[in-house]
Design an enzyme around this catalytic site. Sequence first.
Site, PDB file in Angstrom:
ATOM      1  N   ASP A 122       0.958  -1.209  -0.016  1.00 57.10           N
ATOM      2  CA  ASP A 122       0.022   0.209   0.046  1.00 57.10           C
ATOM      3  C   ASP A 122       0.609   1.337   0.317  1.00 57.10           C
ATOM      4  O   ASP A 122       1.300   1.437   0.469  1.00 57.10           O
ATOM      5  CB  ASP A 122      -0.511   0.041   1.577  1.00 57.10           C
ATOM      6  N   TYR A 136       2.781   9.655  -0.080  1.00 60.77           N
ATOM      7  CA  TYR A 136       4.240   9.079   0.497  1.00 60.77           C
ATOM      8  C   TYR A 136       5.528   9.694   0.008  1.00 60.77           C
ATOM      9  O   TYR A 136       6.375   9.193   0.446  1.00 60.77           O
ATOM     10  CB  TYR A 136       3.955   7.937   0.665  1.00 60.77           C
ATOM     11  N   LYS A 149      -2.788   6.092  -4.079  1.00 59.91           N
ATOM     12  CA  LYS A 149      -4.089   6.504  -3.977  1.00 59.91           C
ATOM     13  C   LYS A 149      -3.303   8.187  -4.033  1.00 59.91           C
ATOM     14  O   LYS A 149      -2.561   8.472  -4.639  1.00 59.91           O
ATOM     15  CB  LYS A 149      -4.122   7.151  -2.201  1.00 59.91           C
ATOM     16  N   HIS A 199      -7.832   9.431  -1.756  1.00 57.71           N
ATOM     17  CA  HIS A 199      -7.445   9.480  -0.855  1.00 57.71           C
ATOM     18  C   HIS A 199      -7.930  10.252   0.886  1.00 57.71           C
ATOM     19  O   HIS A 199      -8.476   9.481   0.973  1.00 57.71           O
ATOM     20  CB  HIS A 199      -5.790  10.263  -0.821  1.00 57.71           C
ATOM     21  N   LEU A 210      -2.591  -1.151  13.839  1.00 56.46           N
ATOM     22  CA  LEU A 210      -2.250  -1.325  15.192  1.00 56.46           C
ATOM     23  C   LEU A 210      -2.448   0.094  16.232  1.00 56.46           C
ATOM     24  O   LEU A 210      -1.944   0.532  17.169  1.00 56.46           O
ATOM     25  CB  LEU A 210      -0.887  -2.088  14.982  1.00 56.46           C
ATOM     26  N   ILE A 266      -3.074  -3.882   6.943  1.00 57.08           N
ATOM     27  CA  ILE A 266      -1.941  -3.230   5.993  1.00 57.08           C
ATOM     28  C   ILE A 266      -0.587  -3.268   6.920  1.00 57.08           C
ATOM     29  O   ILE A 266      -0.944  -1.236   7.092  1.00 57.08           O
ATOM     30  CB  ILE A 266      -2.008  -2.364   4.859  1.00 57.08           C
ATOM     31  N   LYS A 325       2.248  -1.744   9.104  1.00 61.94           N
ATOM     32  CA  LYS A 325       3.682  -0.935   8.198  1.00 61.94           C
ATOM     33  C   LYS A 325       4.866  -1.331   9.532  1.00 61.94           C
ATOM     34  O   LYS A 325       4.255  -1.366  10.859  1.00 61.94           O
ATOM     35  CB  LYS A 325       3.475   0.674   8.610  1.00 61.94           C
ATOM     36  N   SER A 326       5.234  -1.837   9.277  1.00 66.77           N
ATOM     37  CA  SER A 326       6.821  -1.633  10.395  1.00 66.77           C
ATOM     38  C   SER A 326       8.474  -1.430   9.522  1.00 66.77           C
ATOM     39  O   SER A 326       8.040  -2.252   7.951  1.00 66.77           O
ATOM     40  CB  SER A 326       6.913  -3.217  10.666  1.00 66.77           C
ATOM     41  N   ARG A 330       9.317  -7.842  13.100  1.00 63.80           N
ATOM     42  CA  ARG A 330       7.536  -7.003  13.004  1.00 63.80           C
ATOM     43  C   ARG A 330       7.438  -7.465  11.722  1.00 63.80           C
ATOM     44  O   ARG A 330       6.422  -7.991  11.608  1.00 63.80           O
ATOM     45  CB  ARG A 330       8.284  -5.284  13.553  1.00 63.80           C
ATOM     46  N   ASN A 342       3.959  -9.597  11.742  1.00 62.96           N
ATOM     47  CA  ASN A 342       3.501  -8.933  11.573  1.00 62.96           C
ATOM     48  C   ASN A 342       2.483 -10.059  10.388  1.00 62.96           C
ATOM     49  O   ASN A 342       0.991 -10.310   9.823  1.00 62.96           O
ATOM     50  CB  ASN A 342       3.278  -7.361  11.122  1.00 62.96           C
TER      51      ASN A 342
HETATM   52  N1  LIG Z   1      -5.769   5.303   3.646  1.00 58.47           N
HETATM   53  C1  LIG Z   1      -5.382   7.025   4.533  1.00 58.47           C
HETATM   54  O1  LIG Z   1      -5.414   7.905   5.151  1.00 58.47           O
HETATM   55  C2  LIG Z   1      -3.949   6.361   6.030  1.00 58.47           C
HETATM   56  C3  LIG Z   1      -4.104   6.391   6.980  1.00 58.47           C
HETATM   57  C4  LIG Z   1      -2.424   6.276   7.632  1.00 58.47           C
HETATM   58  C5  LIG Z   1      -1.585   5.069   6.800  1.00 58.47           C
HETATM   59  N2  LIG Z   1      -2.238   4.188   6.014  1.00 58.47           N
HETATM   60  C6  LIG Z   1      -1.763   3.015   5.850  1.00 58.47           C
HETATM   61  O2  LIG Z   1      -2.151   2.108   6.452  1.00 58.47           O
HETATM   62  C7  LIG Z   1      -0.668   1.930   6.761  1.00 58.47           C
HETATM   63  C8  LIG Z   1      -0.230   1.304   8.046  1.00 58.47           C
HETATM   64  O3  LIG Z   1      -0.919   2.336   8.894  1.00 58.47           O
HETATM   65  P1  LIG Z   1       0.039   3.484  10.026  1.00 58.47           P
HETATM   66  O4  LIG Z   1       1.618   2.779   9.656  1.00 58.47           O
HETATM   67  O5  LIG Z   1      -0.148   4.468  10.328  1.00 58.47           O
HETATM   68  O6  LIG Z   1      -0.056   2.240  10.953  1.00 58.47           O
HETATM   69  P2  LIG Z   1       0.219   0.965  12.634  1.00 58.47           P
HETATM   70  O7  LIG Z   1       0.330   0.038  10.767  1.00 58.47           O
HETATM   71  O8  LIG Z   1      -0.920   1.158  12.946  1.00 58.47           O
HETATM   72  O9  LIG Z   1       1.479   0.682  13.398  1.00 58.47           O
HETATM   73  C9  LIG Z   1       2.806   1.323  12.236  1.00 58.47           C
HETATM   74  C10 LIG Z   1       3.780   1.305  13.916  1.00 58.47           C
HETATM   75  O10 LIG Z   1       3.371   0.523  14.566  1.00 58.47           O
HETATM   76  C11 LIG Z   1       4.927   0.167  15.109  1.00 58.47           C
HETATM   77  N3  LIG Z   1       4.819  -1.008  14.942  1.00 58.47           N
HETATM   78  C12 LIG Z   1       4.551  -2.147  13.599  1.00 58.47           C
HETATM   79  N4  LIG Z   1       4.657  -3.638  13.850  1.00 58.47           N
HETATM   80  C13 LIG Z   1       4.784  -3.609  15.253  1.00 58.47           C
HETATM   81  C14 LIG Z   1       5.158  -4.618  16.204  1.00 58.47           C
HETATM   82  N5  LIG Z   1       4.535  -5.570  15.980  1.00 58.47           N
HETATM   83  N6  LIG Z   1       5.193  -4.714  18.025  1.00 58.47           N
HETATM   84  C15 LIG Z   1       5.397  -3.440  17.416  1.00 58.47           C
HETATM   85  N7  LIG Z   1       5.734  -2.128  17.099  1.00 58.47           N
HETATM   86  C16 LIG Z   1       5.112  -2.242  15.796  1.00 58.47           C
HETATM   87  C17 LIG Z   1       5.707   0.959  13.558  1.00 58.47           C
HETATM   88  O11 LIG Z   1       6.661   0.394  14.096  1.00 58.47           O
HETATM   89  P3  LIG Z   1       8.405   0.246  13.094  1.00 58.47           P
HETATM   90  O12 LIG Z   1       8.607   0.535  12.520  1.00 58.47           O
HETATM   91  O13 LIG Z   1       9.220   1.402  14.046  1.00 58.47           O
HETATM   92  O14 LIG Z   1       8.663  -0.703  12.884  1.00 58.47           O
HETATM   93  C18 LIG Z   1       5.661   1.384  13.508  1.00 58.47           C
HETATM   94  O15 LIG Z   1       5.621   3.134  14.565  1.00 58.47           O
HETATM   95  C19 LIG Z   1       0.349   2.568   7.014  1.00 58.47           C
HETATM   96  O16 LIG Z   1       1.710   2.539   6.513  1.00 58.47           O
HETATM   97  C20 LIG Z   1       0.102   3.389   5.556  1.00 58.47           C
HETATM   98  O17 LIG Z   1       0.250   2.545   4.210  1.00 58.47           O
HETATM   99  C21 LIG Z   1      -2.984   5.163   5.207  1.00 58.47           C
END
Ligand SMILES: NC(=O)c1ccc[n+]([C@@H]2O[C@H](COP(=O)([O-])OP(=O)(O)OC[C@H]3O[C@@H](n4cnc5c(N)ncnc54)[C@H](OP(=O)(O)O)[C@@H]3O)[C@@H](O)[C@H]2O)c1
Length: 277
Positions: free
Chosen positions: A45, A50, A75, A108, A190, A228, A230-231, A236, A240
């Site tokens: 994604d 980004y 997006k 988006h 997460l 989806i 992210k890490s 991790r 995941n």
């Molecule tokens: N459409 C939209 O408006 C929108 C908005 C936000 C996000 N997104 C999409 O959704 C994806 C995911 O959302 P997100 O990146 O905001 O948040 P997320 O996936 O909920 O969380 C990512 C955070 O959690 C940490 N993490 C990941 N796996 C972990 C694990 N197993 N244990 C502990 N911590 C962990 C990561 O740290 P590290 O990276 O340091 O490992 C990072 O700080 C984005 O990357 C993007 O592709 C879309």
Amino acid sequence: MTTPTITLNNGVQIPQLGFGTYKLPPESTRDAVLWAFEVGYRHVDTAQMYRNEAAVGRAVRESGLARDELFVTSKLNNAYHPHYEAHAAFDRTLDDLDTDYVDLFLIHWPLPALGRFVEAWGALEEILASGRARAIGVSNFQPHHLDRILTEGSVVPAVNQVEIHPWFVQQEVRAYDAAHGIVTEAWSPLGRGRVLEDPAIVRLADDLGRTLAQVVLRWHVQRGDVVIPKSATPERIVENAGIFAFELDAGAMDAVTALDRGERTGSSPDEENRTDR
Ligand SMILES: NC(=O)c1ccc[n+]([C@@H]2O[C@H](COP(=O)([O-])OP(=O)(O)OC[C@H]3O[C@@H](n4cnc5c(N)ncnc54)[C@H](OP(=O)(O)O)[C@@H]3O)[C@@H](O)[C@H]2O)c1
């Protein structure tokens, strides 16, 4: 690892687990996405916002996997809702990804104050018809935004990608999506890591012998949503993906859903109106 797929409303299959790339800088995106493909993710994604589409495209090309084994989402950025701008921006996405098509292209944010998302949707419908996106959808759309797409557009969105995690469970949006044949995709699944500290998640992880993130991601997939995470951390990224060999029972599912606090980590779709990023 074999990821289950969900069939979208036009027959296209989407892998239920994808790899998120928000906040991955271009210089580390290629390595992270390549690693994700190596450990079995087949869905990535990205977004114009980004600024890492080119790095994602590099990972796709260098993975050694056939393009049709991978599912790539991007997006439309907020500045490009006007019809002509949407087409030009989509062309740049294909150039940056260096691919002939994306699997899924989303608006988006609805940007209600701008009021041009129906016009943008018209451009996405034309892109779909051209074959350069296999499916089209929206992101951060509330039911009242979707009502306009369903009445004024011709194609029902295949996906609505919205913020969902145990502190923000989004029952209303998910129910609306399901009633209209729209697959819900969970971003920040997460809660950007924050929900992992919830004592109820800690207890469930202990009981099940799984990690905190695995419990939360498993809850998402059992609800039937696409997820989806992210890490940037290789361990991790592997962790995941380890969510398909165990189950939460009904009590555990309810216990996670009951953690809802109505707490967003990101913007509200009715208030997000920035076009400058
Ligand atoms: N459409 C939209 O408006 C929108 C908005 C936000 C996000 N997104 C999409 O959704 C994806 C995911 O959302 P997100 O990146 O905001 O948040 P997320 O996936 O909920 O969380 C990512 C955070 O959690 C940490 N993490 C990941 N796996 C972990 C694990 N197993 N244990 C502990 N911590 C962990 C990561 O740290 P590290 O990276 O340091 O490992 C990072 O700080 C984005 O990357 C993007 O592709 C879309």
